[in-house]
Design a protein around this motif. Structure first.
Motif, PDB file in Angstrom:
ATOM      1  N   ALA A 177      30.974  48.586  46.230  1.00  0.00           N
ATOM      2  CA  ALA A 177      32.375  49.012  46.327  1.00  0.00           C
ATOM      3  C   ALA A 177      32.453  50.451  46.837  1.00  0.00           C
ATOM      4  CB  ALA A 177      33.054  48.887  44.971  1.00  0.00           C
ATOM      5  N   VAL A 178      31.635  51.340  46.249  1.00  0.00           N
ATOM      6  CA  VAL A 178      31.619  52.746  46.679  1.00  0.00           C
ATOM      7  C   VAL A 178      31.217  52.855  48.144  1.00  0.00           C
ATOM      8  CG1 VAL A 178      30.461  54.967  46.391  1.00  0.00           C
ATOM      9  CG2 VAL A 178      31.206  53.698  44.382  1.00  0.00           C
ATOM     10  N   GLU A 179      30.247  52.049  48.549  1.00  0.00           N
ATOM     11  CA  GLU A 179      29.795  52.094  49.943  1.00  0.00           C
ATOM     12  C   GLU A 179      30.925  51.742  50.898  1.00  0.00           C
ATOM     13  OE1 GLU A 179      26.491  49.937  52.845  1.00  0.00           O
ATOM     14  OE2 GLU A 179      26.167  49.938  50.665  1.00  0.00           O
ATOM     15  N   TYR A 180      31.710  50.711  50.557  1.00  0.00           N
ATOM     16  CA  TYR A 180      32.831  50.326  51.419  1.00  0.00           C
ATOM     17  C   TYR A 180      33.931  51.395  51.412  1.00  0.00           C
ATOM     18  CZ  TYR A 180      31.260  45.607  52.590  1.00  0.00           C
ATOM     19  OH  TYR A 180      30.570  44.530  53.106  1.00  0.00           O
TER      20      TYR A 180
ATOM     21  N   GLY B 131      35.938  46.850  49.553  1.00  0.00           N
ATOM     22  CA  GLY B 131      35.576  47.605  48.354  1.00  0.00           C
ATOM     23  C   GLY B 131      36.237  47.039  47.113  1.00  0.00           C
ATOM     24  N   ASP B 132      37.504  46.649  47.246  1.00  0.00           N
ATOM     25  CA  ASP B 132      38.229  46.059  46.116  1.00  0.00           C
ATOM     26  C   ASP B 132      37.591  44.732  45.680  1.00  0.00           C
ATOM     27  OD1 ASP B 132      39.965  48.190  46.277  1.00  0.00           O
ATOM     28  OD2 ASP B 132      41.539  47.079  47.335  1.00  0.00           O
TER      29      ASP B 132
ATOM     30  N   ALA C  73      35.921  43.997  42.045  1.00  0.00           N
ATOM     31  CA  ALA C  73      36.312  42.860  41.193  1.00  0.00           C
ATOM     32  C   ALA C  73      35.113  42.006  40.813  1.00  0.00           C
ATOM     33  CB  ALA C  73      37.352  42.011  41.924  1.00  0.00           C
ATOM     34  N   ALA C  74      34.115  41.958  41.720  1.00  0.00           N
ATOM     35  CA  ALA C  74      32.912  41.159  41.453  1.00  0.00           C
ATOM     36  C   ALA C  74      31.892  41.920  40.601  1.00  0.00           C
ATOM     37  CB  ALA C  74      32.280  40.727  42.768  1.00  0.00           C
TER      38      ALA C  74
ATOM     39  N   LYS D 147      43.025  36.796  41.137  1.00  0.00           N
ATOM     40  CA  LYS D 147      41.652  36.557  40.666  1.00  0.00           C
ATOM     41  C   LYS D 147      40.954  35.410  41.386  1.00  0.00           C
ATOM     42  CE  LYS D 147      42.614  38.509  36.107  1.00  0.00           C
ATOM     43  NZ  LYS D 147      42.233  39.846  36.571  1.00  0.00           N
ATOM     44  N   ASN D 148      41.359  35.178  42.640  1.00  0.00           N
ATOM     45  CA  ASN D 148      40.691  34.176  43.487  1.00  0.00           C
ATOM     46  C   ASN D 148      39.830  34.939  44.504  1.00  0.00           C
ATOM     47  OD1 ASN D 148      39.911  32.155  45.261  1.00  0.00           O
ATOM     48  ND2 ASN D 148      41.885  31.087  45.170  1.00  0.00           N
ATOM     49  N   THR D 149      38.633  35.341  44.047  1.00  0.00           N
ATOM     50  CA  THR D 149      37.760  36.187  44.869  1.00  0.00           C
ATOM     51  C   THR D 149      37.299  35.463  46.129  1.00  0.00           C
ATOM     52  OG1 THR D 149      36.991  37.229  42.832  1.00  0.00           O
ATOM     53  CG2 THR D 149      35.713  37.661  44.814  1.00  0.00           C
TER      54      THR D 149
END
Length: 334
Positions: A266-269, A254-255, A259-260, A222-224
């Motif tokens: 995310a879908v685009e990536y 995307g991940d 998470a953000a 959880k360290n974005t």
């Protein structure tokens, strides 16, 4: 007259020896030239593999293999079989890859060829890992790590150890042994730092693989911020070297966006990652990214029609690859 005949006989004898030597030298020279030609073809196949041109690498190695068989050139046969196995492993054709590894091991020169033995451990471990036979995979990767000390070239030795630690870390992650995986990720980072700066181009893909893996682990913790930092570094090194192989790093982006809470990004990536797998003709990777998209659409209640399309394509690829690998487990057990 007798003296003349004796001199003539000696001359004929000497001439016969000379002609015999010339014929032998000509045969030896021609044979050596063919060996050199085979080695050059295999060097090209290796370069194509490093550049992730797997289909080209396979075709070049196959041509070299046919020549090496005609010449009974054992080292060439070993290298060709291994390069073909490498390309097949990357494209998910595990059964055939195992067969080519077995062919390499049957050659008489194999017991003297340390690099080939180590590469065989690595490839067989990768195949076991992809077949979810994790304990067998770890056994092969630890052999690779152990015998890497026997490689004389220091850069090759480092790279072999790096690959072993990458594979061991991946295997531990699949078993959810994250602390063990983290230890091997940090070892990778130290090995990469030890490469000379003028050799960084040769290991750029290894750098991206390690940094993407570290980024994903930070994301799990959880360290974005740290995750994005490492994934950015991975993408930067790929872009700087014009690499076409971007899908793992795109999927990691995307991940991070998922998470953000940025579902659209995310879908685009993920879509970009899928497109990349198709461009590079990696069926195994394409299968997994389709599954990733199908699961993401299902989890987030997105477009049902698209979800079904991704799921259908995943199932098609899965069935196709399973058909190719249906006897792979039998080969391992036997």
């Amino acid at each position: 007259m007798i003296k003349i005949l004796k001199k003539y006989a000696v001359l004929v004898k000497c001439t016969s020896k000379t002609v015999g030597f010339i014929l032998f030298f000509s045969f030896f020279f021609a044979s050596a030239q063919v060996d050199i030609r085979i080695d050059k073809m295999l060097d090209l196949s290796e370069k194509q593999y490093i550049d992730h041109q797997y289909i080209h690498s396979l075709n070049t190695a196959d041509q070299a293999l046919q020549l090496a068989k005609k010449k009974s050139y054992s080292k060439g046969i070993i290298r060709a079989n291994i390069f073909i196995a490498k390309a097949l492993e990357e494209t998910g054709i595990y059964k055939n890859a195992l067969e080519y590894l077995e062919n390499a091991e049957k050659e008489t020169f194999f017991v003297e060829y340390t690099n080939a033995q180590i590469e065989t451990y690595r490839l067989r471990g990768r195949i076991y890992l992809n077949l979810q036979m994790n304990d067998l995979a770890l056994r092969e990767f630890y052999k690779q790590l152990k015998f890497s000390d026997q490689i004389k070239d220091p850069l090759q030795q480092k790279r072999s150890k790096l690959w072993a630690h990458q594979n061991i870390a991946e295997t531990f992650l699949r078993n959810n042994r994250r602390d063990s995986a983290w230890k091997h990720l940090m070892i990778q980072k130290q090995i990469l730092k030890s490469f000379p700066e003028n050799n960084s181009k040769g290991v750029f893909y290894d750098i991206s693989t390690t940094y993407t893996s570290i980024g994903k682990e930070y994301l799990f913790r959880k360290n974005t911020f740290a995750a994005r930092k490492y994934i950015d570094s991975a993408m930067n090194v790929l872009s700087a070297n014009d690499s076409p192989y971007l899908y793992e790093t795109l999927e990691a982006y995307g991940d991070v966006e998922d998470a953000a809470g940025n579902k659209e990004m995310a879908v685009e990536y993920y879509r970009k990652a899928l497109k990349n797998t198709i461009q590079i003709q990696n069926k195994s990777a394409e299968k997994f990214v389709n599954k990733k998209l199908a699961d993401f659409f299902s989890k987030n209640n997105l477009n049902d029609k698209e979800e079904n399309r991704f799921l259908k394509r995943y199932q098609e690829l899965n069935d196709s690859l399973n058909l190719e690998n249906s006897r792979a487990t039998e080969l391992i057990v036997n």
